[in-house]
Design an enzyme around this catalytic site. Structure first.
Site, short mmCIF file in Angstrom:
data_model
loop_
_atom_site.label_atom_id
_atom_site.label_comp_id
_atom_site.label_asym_id
_atom_site.label_seq_id
_atom_site.Cartn_x
_atom_site.Cartn_y
_atom_site.Cartn_z
N GLU A 54 39.97 24.19 -19.91
CA GLU A 54 40.10 23.03 -20.81
C GLU A 54 39.87 23.40 -22.32
O GLU A 54 38.76 24.85 -22.42
CB GLU A 54 39.68 21.32 -20.20
CG GLU A 54 37.90 21.58 -20.32
CD GLU A 54 37.86 21.29 -21.62
OE1 GLU A 54 38.20 20.94 -22.57
OE2 GLU A 54 36.50 20.33 -21.77
N CYS A 84 38.01 30.76 -20.74
CA CYS A 84 37.18 32.09 -20.32
C CYS A 84 35.47 32.18 -20.70
O CYS A 84 34.92 32.80 -19.61
CB CYS A 84 38.77 33.53 -20.47
SG CYS A 84 38.90 33.38 -21.91
N HIS A 123 40.74 38.07 -24.03
CA HIS A 123 39.69 37.82 -22.00
C HIS A 123 38.48 38.01 -22.20
O HIS A 123 38.36 38.52 -21.84
CB HIS A 123 41.10 37.49 -21.10
CG HIS A 123 40.73 36.20 -19.34
ND1 HIS A 123 40.40 35.55 -19.67
CD2 HIS A 123 40.73 37.20 -18.56
CE1 HIS A 123 40.32 35.45 -18.22
NE2 HIS A 123 40.24 36.36 -18.03
#
Length: 291
Positions: A54, A84, A123
């Site tokens: 989230e 992440c 990421h």
């Protein structure tokens, strides 16, 4: 700017002060699993099922802290979720506390990228070495459960949801992870799900705290991106998923898929509690519902 302690080397010493019992309780495990591939797979699945993906703190104007204790307080003690940089940072420390050896990697998310554009390195994932063999483990990429994958070219077997993953070498970006299978919260169509879709690329280059701080800053502040313009909450369940995109709730399980628009802040708040295990107060729910 405050920088997190170095995370490039994962060892038990790096996990000093980590409350392993609290983390295991958060993900529903009574004891650490063995330091093995089976143990790693169990941890990935338990983490994904317990801790939602989230981005709500961005919409609430709080920003995303990468301080280790701030992440632990948010995801474990306050039973919130994260994305992440939070999820895999917490996972990294937990692995170290259990005797696994790993280090963070950085990648570029190609899912949803505009044709011709090269996405930034936003990421974070984990490289874990087991018996001398490297594996990638990722608890911070929303959508289908991604099991630990050997760092080698090839396809995985289909998971319980019918999804397969493939790792290939990329001449410009290191490794490329692709996905084939059922639609997920990423809103892919059935036609798109029927072909291999790139998820993200990554390299094996060392990652330092400043790299993660930069990626986290871009992800949480860049105007007009998915993370700064859209609410996202997602959680893996035993036989499907629950997702909240904006004010639209979607649920999938063995019986099929259901969808509902959350018309009021109260309904939004109940959905977060019932399907994601997150307790927000009325003011927070009102602000998020209007975002």
């Amino acid at each position: 700017m405050t920088f997190s302690p170095p995370l490039a080397d994962s060892s038990p010493a790096r996990a000093e002060g980590f409350d392993l019992a609290a983390y295991l309780g958060r993900i529903g495990l009574d004891a650490p699993p063995p330091v093995s591939l089976e143990g790693l797979a169990l941890l990935v699945r338990a983490h994904r099922m317990a801790i939602p993906f989230e981005n709500l703190d961005i919409a609430l104007g709080r920003g995303i802290s990468l301080a280790p204790q701030a992440i632990f307080d948010k995801l474990v003690h306050r039973r919130r979720g994260g994305y992440c940089f939070e999820q895999n940072a917490l996972f990294h420390r937990a692995l170290a506390a259990m005797g696994f050896h790993g280090r963070p990697l950085m990648g570029r998310v190609w899912l949803g990228a505009q044709a011709g554009d090269v996405p930034p390195r936003t990421h974070q994932l984990e490289l874990v070495t087991l018996d001398g063999r490297p594996w990638i483990a990722d608890v911070g990429f929303g959508g289908s459960l991604t099991p630990p994958l050997p760092l080698a070219e090839g396809e995985s077997e289909a998971g319980p949801d019918g999804v397969r993953f493939r790792l290939t070498r990329d001449p410009d970006h290191g490794w490329l992870l692709a996905r084939l299978g059922a639609p997920s919260y990423t809103e892919v169509t059935a036609e798109e799900a029927a072909r291999w879709q790139p998820q993200y690329s990554f390299t094996e280059h060392p990652v330092f705290p400043v790299d993660m701080e930069m990626g986290n800053h871009w992800t949480s502040t860049r105007p007009g991106t998915r993370f700064t313009s859209l609410l996202m909450v997602h959680r893996i369940t035993g036989d499907g998923f629950a997702s909240l995109i904006g004010n639209r709730l979607r649920l999938r399980d063995a019986r099929g898929t259901g969808e509902a628009m959350l018309e009021t802040p109260a309904a939004f708040r109940r959905a977060l509690a019932d399907h994601f295990g997150m307790a927000l107060d009325g003011e927070e729910a009102t602000r998020l519902h209007a975002f």
